[in-house]
Design a protein around this motif. Structure first.
Motif, PDB file in Angstrom:
ATOM      1  N   GLU A  53    -109.712  93.417 -25.768  1.00  0.00           N
ATOM      2  CA  GLU A  53    -110.627  92.117 -26.661  1.00  0.00           C
ATOM      3  C   GLU A  53    -111.379  92.684 -27.049  1.00  0.00           C
ATOM      4  OE1 GLU A  53    -112.620  89.016 -23.993  1.00  0.00           O
ATOM      5  OE2 GLU A  53    -110.885  88.781 -23.780  1.00  0.00           O
TER       6      GLU A  53
ATOM      7  N   LEU B  63    -116.534  79.480 -37.629  1.00  0.00           N
ATOM      8  CA  LEU B  63    -115.562  80.589 -36.206  1.00  0.00           C
ATOM      9  C   LEU B  63    -114.906  79.939 -35.626  1.00  0.00           C
ATOM     10  CD1 LEU B  63    -118.633  83.661 -35.891  1.00  0.00           C
ATOM     11  CD2 LEU B  63    -116.845  83.578 -37.778  1.00  0.00           C
ATOM     12  N   ARG B  64    -113.579  79.915 -35.479  1.00  0.00           N
ATOM     13  CA  ARG B  64    -112.500  80.418 -34.436  1.00  0.00           C
ATOM     14  C   ARG B  64    -112.509  80.956 -33.203  1.00  0.00           C
ATOM     15  NH1 ARG B  64    -107.827  77.519 -36.957  1.00  0.00           N
ATOM     16  NH2 ARG B  64    -108.246  76.772 -38.573  1.00  0.00           N
ATOM     17  N   ARG B  65    -112.342  80.510 -32.470  1.00  0.00           N
ATOM     18  CA  ARG B  65    -112.524  81.654 -30.726  1.00  0.00           C
ATOM     19  C   ARG B  65    -110.769  81.917 -30.802  1.00  0.00           C
ATOM     20  NH1 ARG B  65    -117.303  79.201 -32.798  1.00  0.00           N
ATOM     21  NH2 ARG B  65    -118.380  79.410 -30.698  1.00  0.00           N
TER      22      ARG B  65
ATOM     23  N   PHE C 208    -107.478  82.948 -27.994  1.00  0.00           N
ATOM     24  CA  PHE C 208    -106.996  82.982 -27.158  1.00  0.00           C
ATOM     25  C   PHE C 208    -105.750  83.305 -26.847  1.00  0.00           C
ATOM     26  CE2 PHE C 208    -111.136  79.951 -26.752  1.00  0.00           C
ATOM     27  CZ  PHE C 208    -111.410  79.847 -25.949  1.00  0.00           C
TER      28      PHE C 208
ATOM     29  N   GLY D 169    -119.009  77.461 -27.776  1.00  0.00           N
ATOM     30  CA  GLY D 169    -117.165  77.075 -27.180  1.00  0.00           C
ATOM     31  C   GLY D 169    -117.035  76.687 -27.103  1.00  0.00           C
ATOM     32  N   THR D 170    -116.942  77.437 -25.624  1.00  0.00           N
ATOM     33  CA  THR D 170    -116.114  77.517 -24.543  1.00  0.00           C
ATOM     34  C   THR D 170    -116.238  76.435 -23.755  1.00  0.00           C
ATOM     35  OG1 THR D 170    -116.915  79.367 -23.392  1.00  0.00           O
ATOM     36  CG2 THR D 170    -114.364  79.276 -24.122  1.00  0.00           C
TER      37      THR D 170
ATOM     38  N   LEU E 290    -114.147  91.552 -30.524  1.00  0.00           N
ATOM     39  CA  LEU E 290    -115.705  90.016 -31.160  1.00  0.00           C
ATOM     40  C   LEU E 290    -114.726  90.140 -32.772  1.00  0.00           C
ATOM     41  CD1 LEU E 290    -119.038  90.798 -30.946  1.00  0.00           C
ATOM     42  CD2 LEU E 290    -117.233  89.200 -29.671  1.00  0.00           C
ATOM     43  N   MET E 291    -113.702  88.840 -32.492  1.00  0.00           N
ATOM     44  CA  MET E 291    -112.845  88.792 -33.998  1.00  0.00           C
ATOM     45  C   MET E 291    -113.808  87.206 -34.494  1.00  0.00           C
ATOM     46  SD  MET E 291    -109.079  88.219 -32.398  1.00  0.00           S
ATOM     47  CE  MET E 291    -108.676  90.316 -31.743  1.00  0.00           C
TER      48      MET E 291
ATOM     49  N   PRO F 106    -103.788  92.344 -29.998  1.00  0.00           N
ATOM     50  CA  PRO F 106    -104.531  92.906 -29.008  1.00  0.00           C
ATOM     51  C   PRO F 106    -103.987  94.299 -28.029  1.00  0.00           C
ATOM     52  CG  PRO F 106    -103.994  90.650 -28.705  1.00  0.00           C
ATOM     53  CD  PRO F 106    -103.271  91.023 -29.625  1.00  0.00           C
TER      54      PRO F 106
ATOM     55  N   ALA G 250    -104.868  86.126 -17.971  1.00  0.00           N
ATOM     56  CA  ALA G 250    -104.463  85.206 -19.029  1.00  0.00           C
ATOM     57  C   ALA G 250    -103.789  85.467 -19.846  1.00  0.00           C
ATOM     58  CB  ALA G 250    -105.717  85.033 -19.815  1.00  0.00           C
TER      59      ALA G 250
ATOM     60  N   LEU H   2    -109.490  87.652 -15.464  1.00  0.00           N
ATOM     61  CA  LEU H   2    -108.730  87.017 -16.975  1.00  0.00           C
ATOM     62  C   LEU H   2    -107.990  87.033 -17.267  1.00  0.00           C
ATOM     63  CD1 LEU H   2    -109.895  84.130 -18.375  1.00  0.00           C
ATOM     64  CD2 LEU H   2    -111.152  84.700 -16.647  1.00  0.00           C
TER      65      LEU H   2
ATOM     66  N   LEU I 104    -105.484  79.495 -20.118  1.00  0.00           N
ATOM     67  CA  LEU I 104    -106.703  80.694 -19.299  1.00  0.00           C
ATOM     68  C   LEU I 104    -107.581  80.498 -19.756  1.00  0.00           C
ATOM     69  CD1 LEU I 104    -104.681  82.190 -16.435  1.00  0.00           C
ATOM     70  CD2 LEU I 104    -105.880  79.580 -16.630  1.00  0.00           C
ATOM     71  N   TYR I 105    -109.084  79.796 -19.760  1.00  0.00           N
ATOM     72  CA  TYR I 105    -110.172  80.233 -20.324  1.00  0.00           C
ATOM     73  C   TYR I 105    -110.930  80.421 -19.003  1.00  0.00           C
ATOM     74  CZ  TYR I 105    -111.323  75.124 -20.516  1.00  0.00           C
ATOM     75  OH  TYR I 105    -111.170  73.620 -20.009  1.00  0.00           O
TER      76      TYR I 105
ATOM     77  N   VAL J 251    -117.779  81.081 -21.035  1.00  0.00           N
ATOM     78  CA  VAL J 251    -119.097  81.984 -21.793  1.00  0.00           C
ATOM     79  C   VAL J 251    -120.263  81.567 -22.455  1.00  0.00           C
ATOM     80  CG1 VAL J 251    -117.521  83.769 -21.007  1.00  0.00           C
ATOM     81  CG2 VAL J 251    -117.392  83.158 -23.230  1.00  0.00           C
TER      82      VAL J 251
HETATM   83  C1  LIG Z   1    -106.981  88.137 -28.115  1.00  0.00           C
HETATM   84  C2  LIG Z   1    -108.231  88.089 -27.778  1.00  0.00           C
HETATM   85  C3  LIG Z   1    -107.838  87.393 -26.121  1.00  0.00           C
HETATM   86  C4  LIG Z   1    -108.819  86.360 -25.526  1.00  0.00           C
HETATM   87  N1  LIG Z   1    -108.140  85.450 -24.851  1.00  0.00           N
HETATM   88  C5  LIG Z   1    -108.575  85.364 -24.212  1.00  0.00           C
HETATM   89  C6  LIG Z   1    -107.827  83.701 -22.451  1.00  0.00           C
HETATM   90  O1  LIG Z   1    -107.053  83.840 -22.979  1.00  0.00           O
HETATM   91  N2  LIG Z   1    -108.871  83.095 -22.126  1.00  0.00           N
HETATM   92  C7  LIG Z   1    -111.037  83.319 -22.180  1.00  0.00           C
HETATM   93  O2  LIG Z   1    -111.543  82.976 -21.560  1.00  0.00           O
HETATM   94  N3  LIG Z   1    -111.117  85.012 -23.198  1.00  0.00           N
HETATM   95  C8  LIG Z   1    -109.869  84.442 -23.590  1.00  0.00           C
HETATM   96  N4  LIG Z   1    -110.620  86.079 -25.068  1.00  0.00           N
HETATM   97  C9  LIG Z   1    -111.946  86.228 -25.048  1.00  0.00           C
HETATM   98  C10 LIG Z   1    -112.609  85.118 -25.766  1.00  0.00           C
HETATM   99  O3  LIG Z   1    -112.162  84.755 -27.152  1.00  0.00           O
HETATM  100  C11 LIG Z   1    -114.336  84.497 -26.030  1.00  0.00           C
HETATM  101  O4  LIG Z   1    -114.634  84.557 -24.398  1.00  0.00           O
HETATM  102  C12 LIG Z   1    -114.573  82.795 -26.483  1.00  0.00           C
HETATM  103  O5  LIG Z   1    -114.302  83.278 -27.464  1.00  0.00           O
HETATM  104  C13 LIG Z   1    -116.062  82.714 -26.065  1.00  0.00           C
HETATM  105  O6  LIG Z   1    -116.686  81.639 -26.820  1.00  0.00           O
HETATM  106  P1  LIG Z   1    -117.841  80.912 -27.245  1.00  0.00           P
HETATM  107  O7  LIG Z   1    -118.321  80.135 -28.240  1.00  0.00           O
HETATM  108  O8  LIG Z   1    -117.396  80.499 -25.805  1.00  0.00           O
HETATM  109  O9  LIG Z   1    -119.008  81.988 -26.403  1.00  0.00           O
HETATM  110  P2  LIG Z   1    -119.869  82.720 -27.705  1.00  0.00           P
HETATM  111  O10 LIG Z   1    -120.582  84.133 -27.134  1.00  0.00           O
HETATM  112  O11 LIG Z   1    -121.262  81.482 -27.757  1.00  0.00           O
HETATM  113  O12 LIG Z   1    -119.242  82.328 -29.020  1.00  0.00           O
HETATM  114  C14 LIG Z   1    -120.006  83.089 -30.143  1.00  0.00           C
HETATM  115  C15 LIG Z   1    -118.620  83.617 -30.948  1.00  0.00           C
HETATM  116  O13 LIG Z   1    -118.195  85.172 -30.591  1.00  0.00           O
HETATM  117  C16 LIG Z   1    -116.738  85.652 -30.872  1.00  0.00           C
HETATM  118  N5  LIG Z   1    -116.763  85.649 -29.442  1.00  0.00           N
HETATM  119  C17 LIG Z   1    -117.946  85.742 -28.247  1.00  0.00           C
HETATM  120  N6  LIG Z   1    -116.853  86.102 -27.530  1.00  0.00           N
HETATM  121  C18 LIG Z   1    -115.324  87.003 -27.826  1.00  0.00           C
HETATM  122  C19 LIG Z   1    -114.865  87.949 -27.062  1.00  0.00           C
HETATM  123  N7  LIG Z   1    -114.978  88.332 -26.225  1.00  0.00           N
HETATM  124  N8  LIG Z   1    -113.520  87.851 -28.085  1.00  0.00           N
HETATM  125  C20 LIG Z   1    -113.558  87.744 -29.193  1.00  0.00           C
HETATM  126  N9  LIG Z   1    -114.699  87.243 -29.677  1.00  0.00           N
HETATM  127  C21 LIG Z   1    -115.655  86.296 -29.135  1.00  0.00           C
HETATM  128  C22 LIG Z   1    -116.353  83.989 -30.713  1.00  0.00           C
HETATM  129  O14 LIG Z   1    -115.318  84.055 -31.422  1.00  0.00           O
HETATM  130  C23 LIG Z   1    -118.069  83.032 -31.268  1.00  0.00           C
HETATM  131  O15 LIG Z   1    -117.334  83.164 -32.351  1.00  0.00           O
HETATM  132  C24 LIG Z   1    -110.197  86.453 -26.223  1.00  0.00           C
HETATM  133  C25 LIG Z   1    -110.588  87.801 -26.586  1.00  0.00           C
HETATM  134  C26 LIG Z   1    -109.998  88.205 -27.752  1.00  0.00           C
HETATM  135  C27 LIG Z   1    -110.085  89.056 -28.676  1.00  0.00           C
END
Ligand SMILES: Cc1cc2nc3c(=O)[nH]c(=O)nc-3n(C[C@H](O)[C@H](O)[C@H](O)COP(=O)(O)OP(=O)(O)OC[C@H]3O[C@@H](n4cnc5c(N)ncnc54)[C@H](O)[C@@H]3O)c2cc1C
Ligand code: FES
Length: 271
Positions: free
Chosen positions: A223, A57-59, A61, A81-82, A225-226, A252, A123, A120, A74-75, A78
């Motif tokens: 934001e 699964l992509r993340r 940002f 992935g991050t 979950l995607m 979004p 961002a 955040l 900016l990330y 959490v």
């Molecule tokens: C449209 C959009 C823009 C975003 N922009 C930013 C940004 O600019 N900076 C930033 O720090 N974060 C941003 N986020 C949140 C970021 O996507 C999540 O913090 C990140 O995916 C967490 O990944 P992880 O593997 O570290 O966390 P984990 O909790 O281990 O992730 C597990 C799964 O859940 C998904 N996931 C977890 N938290 C989120 C979340 N909040 N939103 C969507 N999917 C999530 C991940 O894609 C992954 O598939 C954004 C989210 C969305 C929906």
């Protein structure tokens, strides 16, 4: 409104810099010329951070800035992935899909905008404030964070916005308290033509309610979950007055007047 969005595509993005900017927050700069040329303020990218089962699964940002073929993101660290992203060194290549989603828009006739960024929530605001400055829109920024050193993007905001107002939870910069204590007065006294907000959901809800009470149009970046990021899996549904929408393709960024925050208000529930 016509849809002028560029079609998303896959691109191999090379990390050119990756640095810590605050406690638990990093800024990664990616060389991704196709996406950088096509992306609009408030849109996002979907990053495949590494190979392996944990990263299928992509993340998602937001893109903070896009310039000279590069994307700045900016990330916050959490999860898995991050954490891996924070360790990734210059030269590492990541698979990216972008530009995705529907970003901020500037309604006709806007002369003064209030941009509200909490934590955040800064961002997705870099490209927005630059675009507002380019269009000659006077921008007031309300910027909130727990402490002074968590006020992300402060230099860019101060250089780009006509006025910045700061609030920190501990009073280490600006007003002591939540940024929502500033926004009400800014809306009533400065009467912006539009409000843009991104940050924690409780803060967004307050700003949206303040804008509604003041009769000012408001846009909010949500934001969710995607999983797929392209409208196929329905994991990112937002309930709106116009039915259920997908944050990844219909957002979004949403018109705040459309969003039903409380699922019990869902007109389609129980159908
Ligand atoms: C449209 C959009 C823009 C975003 N922009 C930013 C940004 O600019 N900076 C930033 O720090 N974060 C941003 N986020 C949140 C970021 O996507 C999540 O913090 C990140 O995916 C967490 O990944 P992880 O593997 O570290 O966390 P984990 O909790 O281990 O992730 C597990 C799964 O859940 C998904 N996931 C977890 N938290 C989120 C979340 N909040 N939103 C969507 N999917 C999530 C991940 O894609 C992954 O598939 C954004 C989210 C969305 C929906
Ligand atoms: S993330 Fe799959 S539909 Fe939005």
């Amino acid at each position: 409104m016509s849809d002028t969005r560029q079609r998303p595509a896959t691109e191999h993005a090379t990390i050119v810099a990756n640095e810590r900017v605050a406690e638990g927050v990093g800024m990664v700069v990616l060389d991704a010329p196709r996406t950088a040329a096509a992306i609009a303020p408030g849109q996002f990218v979907h990053l495949r951070i590494a190979e392996g089962a944990d990263f299928i699964l992509r993340r998602p940002f937001s893109v903070y800035r896009a310039e000279a073929g590069r994307l700045e993101i900016l990330y916050q660290v959490v999860g898995r992935g991050t954490r891996v992203l924070a360790e990734a060194a210059p030269g590492v290549v990541m698979d990216l899909i972008g530009p995705l989603g529907r970003g901020w828009w500037v309604p006709e006739g806007v002369a003064h905008a209030l941009v509200v960024a909490g934590g955040l929530g800064a961002a997705p605001m870099g490209m927005l404030v630059e675009e507002l400055a380019r269009l000659g829109v006077a921008t007031t920024l309300a910027h909130g964070a727990p402490t002074a050193d968590r006020l992300l993007a402060r230099d860019l905001f101060e250089a780009t916005c006509r006025r910045t107002e700061v609030a920190t939870d501990d009073g280490s910069a600006g007003t002591c308290g939540f940024v929502t204590a500033l926004t009400d007065g800014l809306m009533r006294k400065a009467r912006p033509d539009v409000v843009y907000v991104c940050g924690p959901e409780p803060m967004q809800r307050i700003v949206v309610a303040q804008a509604a009470a003041a009769g000012i149009p408001c846009q909010v970046s949500l934001e969710r979950l995607m999983a797929c990021g392209v409208g196929a899996c329905l994991s990112c549904v937002v309930t709106t007055v116009n039915g259920r929408k997908r944050a990844c393709v219909d957002g979004p960024v949403f018109d705040a007047a459309e969003v039903l925050w409380d699922p019990s208000e869902d007109p389609e529930a129980g159908e």
